[in-house]
Design a protein around this motif. Structure first.
Motif, short mmCIF file in Angstrom:
data_model
loop_
_atom_site.label_atom_id
_atom_site.label_comp_id
_atom_site.label_asym_id
_atom_site.label_seq_id
_atom_site.Cartn_x
_atom_site.Cartn_y
_atom_site.Cartn_z
N GLY A 70 9.17 -6.49 61.40
CA GLY A 70 10.60 -6.66 60.99
C GLY A 70 11.00 -6.92 59.40
O GLY A 70 10.11 -7.03 58.66
N PRO A 71 12.30 -7.16 59.20
CA PRO A 71 12.63 -7.17 57.78
C PRO A 71 12.53 -8.60 57.03
O PRO A 71 12.87 -8.82 56.03
CB PRO A 71 14.00 -6.77 57.52
CG PRO A 71 14.69 -7.11 58.97
CD PRO A 71 13.55 -6.93 60.05
N TYR A 96 12.82 5.75 54.30
CA TYR A 96 14.20 5.13 53.77
C TYR A 96 15.43 5.98 54.36
O TYR A 96 16.39 5.28 54.82
CB TYR A 96 14.31 5.56 52.12
CG TYR A 96 15.43 4.74 51.65
CD1 TYR A 96 15.65 3.48 51.45
CD2 TYR A 96 16.33 5.86 50.96
CE1 TYR A 96 16.91 3.03 50.83
CE2 TYR A 96 17.54 5.36 50.30
CZ TYR A 96 17.89 3.88 50.29
OH TYR A 96 18.94 3.50 49.68
N ASN A 97 15.19 7.30 54.37
CA ASN A 97 16.32 8.12 55.16
C ASN A 97 16.51 7.76 56.49
O ASN A 97 17.64 7.60 57.22
CB ASN A 97 15.98 9.66 54.98
CG ASN A 97 16.03 10.06 53.77
OD1 ASN A 97 16.85 9.26 52.83
ND2 ASN A 97 15.42 11.16 53.04
N ASP A 98 15.52 7.43 57.21
CA ASP A 98 15.55 6.97 58.89
C ASP A 98 16.37 5.77 58.80
O ASP A 98 17.19 5.64 59.73
CB ASP A 98 14.03 7.03 59.44
CG ASP A 98 13.46 8.39 59.77
OD1 ASP A 98 13.95 9.43 59.41
OD2 ASP A 98 12.54 8.55 59.95
N VAL A 99 15.86 4.76 57.99
CA VAL A 99 16.65 3.39 58.22
C VAL A 99 18.18 3.66 57.64
O VAL A 99 18.89 3.14 58.39
CB VAL A 99 15.95 2.48 57.11
CG1 VAL A 99 16.54 1.34 57.08
CG2 VAL A 99 14.42 2.32 57.26
N ILE A 100 18.48 4.32 56.70
CA ILE A 100 19.88 4.65 56.46
C ILE A 100 20.57 5.14 57.72
O ILE A 100 21.60 4.87 58.15
CB ILE A 100 19.95 5.57 55.11
CG1 ILE A 100 19.46 4.67 53.91
CG2 ILE A 100 21.57 6.00 54.92
CD1 ILE A 100 19.56 5.70 52.64
N SER A 101 19.93 6.16 58.19
CA SER A 101 20.61 6.91 59.39
C SER A 101 20.95 5.94 60.29
O SER A 101 21.76 6.07 61.10
CB SER A 101 19.79 8.16 59.74
OG SER A 101 20.31 8.65 60.91
N GLY A 107 27.14 1.46 62.23
CA GLY A 107 28.26 0.99 61.61
C GLY A 107 27.85 -0.22 60.68
O GLY A 107 28.74 -1.11 60.23
N SER A 108 26.81 -0.36 60.30
CA SER A 108 26.35 -1.45 59.26
C SER A 108 26.09 -0.85 57.94
O SER A 108 26.15 0.29 57.62
CB SER A 108 25.09 -1.93 59.96
OG SER A 108 25.35 -2.70 61.14
N GLN A 109 25.60 -1.74 56.84
CA GLN A 109 25.33 -1.44 55.57
C GLN A 109 24.00 -1.73 55.11
O GLN A 109 23.60 -2.77 55.83
CB GLN A 109 26.41 -1.80 54.75
CG GLN A 109 27.65 -1.52 54.96
CD GLN A 109 28.84 -2.03 53.87
OE1 GLN A 109 28.44 -3.05 53.37
NE2 GLN A 109 30.06 -1.43 53.63
N MET A 110 23.24 -0.87 54.56
CA MET A 110 22.19 -1.23 53.97
C MET A 110 22.03 -2.66 52.94
O MET A 110 22.94 -2.76 52.32
CB MET A 110 21.66 -0.19 53.12
CG MET A 110 21.20 1.12 53.75
SD MET A 110 19.62 0.85 54.62
CE MET A 110 18.35 0.89 53.16
N ASN A 111 21.09 -3.42 53.21
CA ASN A 111 20.66 -4.35 52.28
C ASN A 111 19.26 -4.62 51.75
O ASN A 111 18.51 -3.48 52.00
CB ASN A 111 21.34 -5.73 53.00
CG ASN A 111 20.33 -6.08 54.20
OD1 ASN A 111 18.91 -5.64 54.25
ND2 ASN A 111 20.75 -6.43 55.25
N GLY A 132 14.87 2.43 65.35
CA GLY A 132 15.01 1.16 64.73
C GLY A 132 14.49 1.31 63.42
O GLY A 132 14.59 2.60 62.84
N THR A 133 14.50 0.21 62.42
CA THR A 133 14.33 0.21 61.06
C THR A 133 12.88 0.07 60.69
O THR A 133 12.51 0.24 59.54
CB THR A 133 14.92 -0.58 60.31
OG1 THR A 133 14.82 -2.06 60.75
CG2 THR A 133 16.51 -0.70 60.65
N ALA A 134 11.98 -0.37 61.50
CA ALA A 134 10.56 -0.34 61.22
C ALA A 134 9.65 0.59 61.74
O ALA A 134 9.57 0.94 63.20
CB ALA A 134 10.06 -1.66 61.86
#
Length: 414
Positions: A70-71, A96-101, A107-111, A132-134
């Motif tokens: 996780g982050p 990175y593109n997968d995480v953005i998508s 409905g969230s924003q990148m941090n 997911g993002t990982a």
């Protein structure tokens, strides 16, 4: 071909969550001919992770790790593995593109923390995680594989099915192993073993039997290394068919179908509907029934009549019956089944009333006493069960007992 499974996370070791990932991964690996030699849970500690991985790679060809990707600061698996394999972390545009998508879909924003998840070990292969993002991480070293996956179960399962299992099968030359499973009920593991002892002793050479008990059920799994999968499957099917000679009334399924699935198929094939009135099972029967996709075709609903006033005011049970015989009685549970069947206008209805525990029992009706009834167009059938002292197990066994009583009534096999 052997494997280790390593789950990472302090939350596992302190009992905050239950590790279900290992059991699922082990089952999937077994089905493709890989033997899981050990499962370990370790803390979010780099030294513990490195030493456990070192021990595993000294013993097996495949290591699958879950958790710690996780982050947040306590998620150290990626950094630890990069250090172990002497690999730099580099920015990976695909990740990175997968995480953005993924984040935009929610409905969230990148941090900053999200962006850091695009840092990926340079020496590893990417396993894209679209849920997911990982991302998953695949390392190869000296003919051995280390795979690191997210700990979130549905993310892990998706990566295993889409990425890991196909890659593992392509990388290693694995024996083809075929399994067939029978579902057995209303008999304990030890009693079952005695009843089928002659059958078990005469199994063909190379065919292995495993007993997989759970509350209310025992699954018998036959497995065999296959030269020809179709022919081996026929052999396993033929052996399972022989069980009918030994335990004809205890077999729910010979083809891995669960009891709720079997019930669903019986109702669909007969164009019948079902409802439940649950007291001690608290809606668990309805949960099992509706766990089957398409259950809305035959299941109309459930009424959890936990308190006596619900039994009398909603189901219309005569209060004098409860006063005379108690809520946990044949008379009351039969009326519950008849009433909910009429109320919800179904062909069949199951009702439960019992003492799940740990308190509430008496000398006459100890904890584990459960009455179950099934009503249909012509009749109502009830049965008394005597289970144990564990509340959760009593709820589970009562739920399966109710479904199984319905199965036997539909099949006219009481």
């Amino acid at each position: 071909m052997n494997a280790y499974i390593i789950t990472i996370g302090d939350e596992i070791l302190i009992g905050q969550i239950v590790d279900t990932n290992s059991a699922w991964i082990a089952s999937e690996l077994t089905q493709i001919g890989i033997t899981v030699k050990q499962v370990r849970s370790v803390s979010d500690d780099a030294w513990a992770i490195e030493n456990t991985l070192r021990d595993a790679l000294a013993d097996v060809e495949l290591v699958i790790i879950t958790g710690g990707l996780g982050p947040t600061k306590d998620d150290i698996t990626k950094n630890t593995l990069a250090k172990y394999f002497d690999s730099s972390l580099v920015f990976n545009e695909e990740v990175y593109n997968d995480v953005i998508s993924f984040i935009e879909r929610r409905g969230s924003q990148m941090n900053t923390l999200n962006r850091d998840q695009a840092l990926f070990p340079e020496k590893a292969k990417l396993l894209r995680n679209l849920n997911g993002t990982a991302p998953g991480i695949w390392f190869e070293e000296e003919g051995k594989i280390v795979v690191s996956l997210p700990g979130v179960p549905f993310e892990m399962k998706s990566l295993m099915k889409i990425e890991v299992l196909p890659r593992v099968q392509a990388f290693f030359q694995l024996p083809a192993v075929v399994y067939q499973t029978a579902t057995i009920t209303e008999i304990g593991e030890s009693q079952l073993a005695l009843k089928i002892e002659d059958w078990e002793n005469k199994l063909p050479q190379g065919m292995k039997l495993a007993y997989l008990p759970s509350p209310g059920m025992v699954r018998l799994r036959l497995g065999m290394t296959a030269g020809n999968k179709q022919e081996t499957k026929k052999l396993l099917d033929a052996e399972l068919q022989k069980l009918k000679q030994f335990i004809p009334k205890n077999i729910v399924s010979l083809n891995e179908e669960s009891l709720p699935v079997v019930i669903g198929n019986l109702l669909i094939n007969s164009n019948k509907t079902l409802s439940t009135a649950e007291s001690c099972t608290g809606g668990n029967m309805a949960r099992l029934i509706t766990s089957v996709p398409g259950s809305s075709a035959y299941f109309k609903g459930s009424l959890v009549a936990y308190a006596n006033e619900i039994k009398t005011q909603v189901l219309g049970i005569n209060p004098e019956l409860i006063e005379a015989y108690g809520a946990v009685s044949q008379q009351v549970v039969e009326q519950m089944a008849l009433s909910v069947r009429k109320l919800l206008k179904t062909h069949y209805a199951i009702a439960t009333s019992g003492i799940a525990g740990p308190d509430g029992g008496s000398d006459e009706k100890p904890v584990g006493t459960v009455w179950i009834a099934v009503a249909d167009d012509n009749n109502v059938v009830s049965k008394l069960f005597k289970f144990g002292n564990e509340r959760e197990i009593n709820v589970t066994r009562s739920s399966f007992a109710g479904l199984n009583l319905l199965r036997k009534i539909i099949l006219n096999d009481l």
